[in-house]
Design a protein around this motif. Structure first.
Motif, mmCIF file in Angstrom:
data_model
loop_
_atom_site.group_PDB
_atom_site.id
_atom_site.type_symbol
_atom_site.label_atom_id
_atom_site.label_comp_id
_atom_site.label_asym_id
_atom_site.label_seq_id
_atom_site.Cartn_x
_atom_site.Cartn_y
_atom_site.Cartn_z
ATOM 1 N N MET A 262 19.570 19.038 -25.038
ATOM 2 C CA MET A 262 21.029 19.055 -25.621
ATOM 3 C C MET A 262 22.329 19.307 -24.543
ATOM 4 O O MET A 262 23.210 18.998 -24.702
ATOM 5 C CB MET A 262 20.712 20.241 -26.690
ATOM 6 C CG MET A 262 20.077 19.880 -27.935
ATOM 7 S SD MET A 262 19.788 21.010 -29.029
ATOM 8 C CE MET A 262 21.179 21.690 -29.815
ATOM 9 N N VAL A 263 21.545 20.346 -23.819
ATOM 10 C CA VAL A 263 22.456 20.626 -22.639
ATOM 11 C C VAL A 263 23.051 19.501 -22.115
ATOM 12 O O VAL A 263 24.207 19.370 -21.438
ATOM 13 C CB VAL A 263 22.162 22.054 -21.944
ATOM 14 C CG1 VAL A 263 22.946 22.029 -20.770
ATOM 15 C CG2 VAL A 263 21.834 23.196 -22.694
ATOM 16 N N GLN A 266 25.497 17.294 -23.523
ATOM 17 C CA GLN A 266 26.968 17.819 -23.623
ATOM 18 C C GLN A 266 27.442 17.879 -22.321
ATOM 19 O O GLN A 266 28.670 17.851 -22.140
ATOM 20 C CB GLN A 266 26.828 19.387 -24.169
ATOM 21 C CG GLN A 266 26.352 19.515 -25.490
ATOM 22 C CD GLN A 266 26.361 20.757 -26.101
ATOM 23 O OE1 GLN A 266 26.316 21.560 -25.249
ATOM 24 N NE2 GLN A 266 25.878 21.021 -27.168
ATOM 25 N N MET A 269 30.038 14.961 -22.375
ATOM 26 C CA MET A 269 31.393 15.370 -23.205
ATOM 27 C C MET A 269 32.209 16.174 -21.875
ATOM 28 O O MET A 269 33.570 15.936 -22.096
ATOM 29 C CB MET A 269 30.803 16.149 -24.226
ATOM 30 C CG MET A 269 30.297 15.317 -25.312
ATOM 31 S SD MET A 269 30.727 16.023 -27.161
ATOM 32 C CE MET A 269 29.543 17.101 -27.085
ATOM 33 N N VAL A 270 31.522 17.070 -21.433
ATOM 34 C CA VAL A 270 32.112 18.012 -20.351
ATOM 35 C C VAL A 270 32.921 17.164 -19.386
ATOM 36 O O VAL A 270 34.232 17.211 -19.157
ATOM 37 C CB VAL A 270 31.360 18.835 -19.737
ATOM 38 C CG1 VAL A 270 32.036 19.683 -18.516
ATOM 39 C CG2 VAL A 270 30.967 19.926 -20.717
ATOM 40 N N ARG A 272 33.906 13.884 -19.720
ATOM 41 C CA ARG A 272 35.186 13.420 -20.545
ATOM 42 C C ARG A 272 36.267 14.138 -20.638
ATOM 43 O O ARG A 272 37.380 13.963 -20.114
ATOM 44 C CB ARG A 272 34.714 13.059 -22.014
ATOM 45 C CG ARG A 272 33.988 11.409 -21.770
ATOM 46 C CD ARG A 272 33.418 10.949 -23.121
ATOM 47 N NE ARG A 272 34.556 11.129 -24.173
ATOM 48 C CZ ARG A 272 34.445 10.890 -25.493
ATOM 49 N NH1 ARG A 272 33.181 10.848 -25.916
ATOM 50 N NH2 ARG A 272 35.439 10.417 -26.291
ATOM 51 N N ILE A 273 35.917 15.379 -20.988
ATOM 52 C CA ILE A 273 37.079 16.474 -21.139
ATOM 53 C C ILE A 273 37.643 16.530 -19.605
ATOM 54 O O ILE A 273 39.100 16.685 -19.443
ATOM 55 C CB ILE A 273 36.418 17.564 -21.389
ATOM 56 C CG1 ILE A 273 36.129 17.687 -23.125
ATOM 57 C CG2 ILE A 273 37.722 18.676 -21.732
ATOM 58 C CD1 ILE A 273 35.470 18.735 -23.616
ATOM 59 N N ASN A 276 39.863 13.475 -18.960
ATOM 60 C CA ASN A 276 41.188 13.660 -19.884
ATOM 61 C C ASN A 276 42.065 14.729 -19.233
ATOM 62 O O ASN A 276 43.396 14.380 -18.994
ATOM 63 C CB ASN A 276 40.684 14.037 -21.318
ATOM 64 C CG ASN A 276 40.208 12.743 -21.825
ATOM 65 O OD1 ASN A 276 40.450 11.722 -21.413
ATOM 66 N ND2 ASN A 276 39.570 12.920 -23.224
#
Lengths: 323, 196
Positions: A262-263, A266, A269-270, A272-273, A276
Motif C-alpha cells: 500500500m505504501v 502511494q 501519488m506522492v 505526482r503531487i 504538480n
C-alpha cells in the motif's frame, strides 16, 4: 431387518414342542458321535451337527441384532451437533462396548466356521445340501458382521467430524486469533514427530481412533493406548499451540507485505503531487516575473505616455492653430 | 482459572510423601483452608503413587483437577488447579519445576521437607495464576496478537493517508492549472496593445 435368527428360534421351539422326545434323541446321539467318527446313520449325523450349528447361528444372529441396536443408538448420539449437550462419556462407553461385541462376534463366527468345516470334512457326501446350507449360513453371518463393522466405522468417522466441527465452533467464541493454515508447510521436526503417533484429531479425554477396529484387538492393548494417550494429548496440545503461533506469524508476515504494497502504491501519488507543486512553483514565478515586467513597463510607461500625450496634444494644438 | 497448589512428591516410596509444596488457598474461606489443604496433599500423594515414571495424567475430582507428571528419578510433580486451567500450561510448569528440582537436589537422600527448600514454588504459583503471563508459549502468542492489532491500526491509518493523498493530488492539479492560467494571462497582458 434380518429376522432369520427369530425364524431359527421359532423353528426350534416348534420342533421341540411338536416332538418332545427329539432333544433327548439328539443328546443320545451326541455321545456316540463324539466317540466314533461318521459310523452313525446319515439322519443321526445330520441331526446333531445341524442343531448345534443352527443353535450357534441363532446365538450369533441374536448378538448381531443386539449390536446393531447399540450401533443405531450410537449413531443417533453421534449425529447430534449441539455445542454443549454432548455426552462424550456415554459415547465412548458405548463405542467400547460395541468394539468388544464385534470382537466377540468375530470369535464366535470363527468358531462356527471351524465347526462347519469339521462337519463338512466328516460327513458323507450325500448330505450335500446340508453342507451348502451350513456354508451359506456362515457366509451370511460373516457378511452381516462385516456390514456392521463398516457401519461402525462410518459412525466413528461422523463422530470425529462432528467433534472437530464443535471444537472449531467453540474456538471461534473463545480464541479469535487462532487459525489453522495447512498451506504453511514447515519442515520443523516438531511437526513430523508429533504427527506420527496421532492418527486422530480429538479433543482431550476421549479414546477414539479412525482405524477400522479390527476385531483382534485385546483389552490390554487398549489400556496401553489409553496410558500413552495422556502423553500424546499433552504433546498434541503443545504442537497445536505452536502451530497457532506459526500461523499467526505467517499472517503477520502477510500483513507487513500488504502494508509495504500500500505504501508503495502511494509513492506514485506522492510523486505526482511533487511534480504538480513544482509546476505550480514555476508557473507562479513566471507569472510574477511577467507582472514585474508589466509593472516596470507601466511605471516607466507613464513618463512615455506623458510624452506621447504631450506630442499628441501638441500636434492637435498645432492642427487647430493651423486650421 | 486458578492454581490451588503445587507439590513435589517422592513417589518411589510407598506411601508417597510430599517433599515441598506451595499453596494458594485464598479463594476459600478462612476456616476451610486447613482441611482443603490436607485434602489436596492427600490427593497429590495418592495420584503421584499411581503414576508410572515418564507418564503424565490429569485426574478430575469434584471441582479440582490434578495434573501429575512422574519423572524417572522417583519424583513426581503435582499441580492442583480448577477445571478451566489449560492442562498444557500445567504440564509445562511441571516440566520446569521438576527440572529445577532435580538439578538442585539430585541426591535421593536429600528428599525430605527439612533439607529441601524451594521457595520459588510460591513465586511460581503467583506468576502462573494467569496462564497467559506465566507460560512462554502463551506470552509469545499474546504479544503476536497485540502486534497484529497494532498492524491492523497501522493499515487503517495508511488507508486514510491514501485518501488524503488523493485529495492532495487533486488540489495540486487544480492549483497547477490555475497558476498556469495566471501565467498566461500575465504574459498576455504584457505582450498586448501598448496603445490602449
Amino acid at each position: 431387518m434380518d429376522r432369520s435368527s427369530e425364524f431359527f428360534s421359532t423353528v426350534e421351539s416348534l420342533r421341540s414342542r411338536a416332538q418332545p422326545h427329539l432333544p433327548s434323541d439328539k443328546r443320545r446321539l451326541l455321545s456316540p458321535m463324539e466317540q466314533q467318527a461318521g459310523s452313525l446313520g446319515a439322519g443321526g449325523a445330520q441331526n446333531k451337527p445341524k442343531s448345534e450349528v443352527s443353535l450357534m447361528a441363532t446365538m450369533i444372529g441374536k448378538d448381531i441384532h443386539a449390536t446393531s441396536k447399540k450401533l443405531e443408538k450410537l449413531a443417533r448420539l453421534a449425529k447430534r451437533k449441539t455445542l454443549f449437550d454432548d455426552r462424550p462419556v456415554e459415547i465412548s462407553e458405548l463405542m467400547h462396548i460395541i468394539k468388544l461385541d464385534i470382537a466377540k462376534l468375530n470369535k464366535q463366527i470363527a468358531q462356527l466356521q471351524s465347526v462347519v468345516k469339521e462337519l463338512n470334512a466328516k460327513s458323507p457326501h450325500n448330505c450335500r445340501q446340508a453342507m451348502e446350507h451350513n456354508c451359506n449360513v456362515v457366509v451370511l453371518l460373516q457378511s452381516r458382521l462385516a456390514a456392521q463393522t463398516s457401519t461402525f466405522k462410518d459412525v466413528l468417522e461422523l463422530r470425529t467430524e462432528n467433534m472437530k466441527a464443535t471444537k472449531d465452533r467453540r474456538e471461534q467464541f473463545m480464541f479469535t486469533a487462532q487459525q489453522q493454515s495447512n498451506t504453511f508447510a514447515s519442515d520443523s521436526p516438531l511437526y513430523n514427530i508429533d504427527r506420527r503417533p496421532n492418527s486422530s484429531t480429538n479433543p482431550p479425554k476421549d479414546i477414539l481412533s479412525l482405524d477400522l477396529p479390527t476385531p483382534s484387538q485385546n483389552l490390554q492393548q487398549q489400556e496401553q493406548v489409553q496410558l500413552v494417550d495422556a502423553n500424546n494429548q499433552y504433546m498434541e496440545s503443545r504442537s497445536t499451540a505452536i502451530e497457532s503461533i506459526e500461523s499467526t506469524l505467517h499472517e503477520l508476515g502477510g500483513i507487513f507485505q500488504q502494508l509495504a504494497q500500500m505504501v508503495s502504491e502511494q509513492r506514485d501519488m506522492v510523486q505526482r503531487i511533487d511534480a504538480n507543486t513544482d509546476d505550480i512553483e514555476s508557473n507562479v514565478t513566471g507569472a510574477q516575473t511577467e507582472l514585474l515586467k508589466y509593472y516596470s513597463y507601466v511605471s516607466s510607461n507613464r513618463w512615455l505616455m506623458v510624452k506621447v500625450f504631450a506630442v499628441i496634444i501638441s500636434s492637435a494644438v498645432t492642427l487647430s492653430v493651423l486650421s | 482459572m486458578k492454581i490451588y497448589a503445587i507439590y513435589v512428591v517422592h513417589n518411589n516410596i510407598k506411601p508417597a510423601k510430599a517433599i515441598v509444596d506451595a499453596k494458594d488457598l485464598t479463594s476459600f474461606g478462612f476456616f476451610q483452608r486447613s482441611s482443603i489443604g490436607e485434602f489436596m496433599t492427600f490427593m497429590a500423594q495418592t495420584i503421584a503413587e499411581k503414576t508410572q515414571p515418564g507418564q503424565r495424567q490429569s485426574i478430575e475430582e469434584s471441582n479440582y483437577v490434578g495434573h501429575v507428571y512422574a519423572r524417572a528419578e522417583g519424583v513426581a510433580g503435582v499441580v492442583i488447579t480448577d477445571k478451566e486451567y489449560p492442562p498444557r500450561v500445567a504440564f509445562s510448569l511441571l516440566n520446569k519445576i521438576l527440572d529445577e528440582f532435580t538439578t538442585r537436589f539430585p541426591n535421593n537422600q536429600l528428599w525430605t521437607p527439612e533439607q529441601c527448600s524451594y521457595p520459588e514454588l510460591q513465586q511460581y504459583i503467583v506468576t502462573y495464576q494467569d496462564p497467559k503471563q506465566g507460560d512462554t508459549i502463551m506470552k509469545v502468542q499474546r504479544e503476536l496478537d497485540e502486534t497484529k492489532i497494532i498492524l491492523h491500526k497501522t493499515i487503517e491509518s495508511v488507508l486514510e493517508r491514501g485518501e488524503k493523498m488523493e485529495s492532495l493530488v487533486e488540489r495540486s492539479d487544480v492549483l497547477s492549472s490555475q497558476s498556469k492560467m495566471f501565467y498566461k494571462t500575465a504574459k498576455k497582458q504584457n505582450a498586448c496593445c501598448i496603445i490602449c
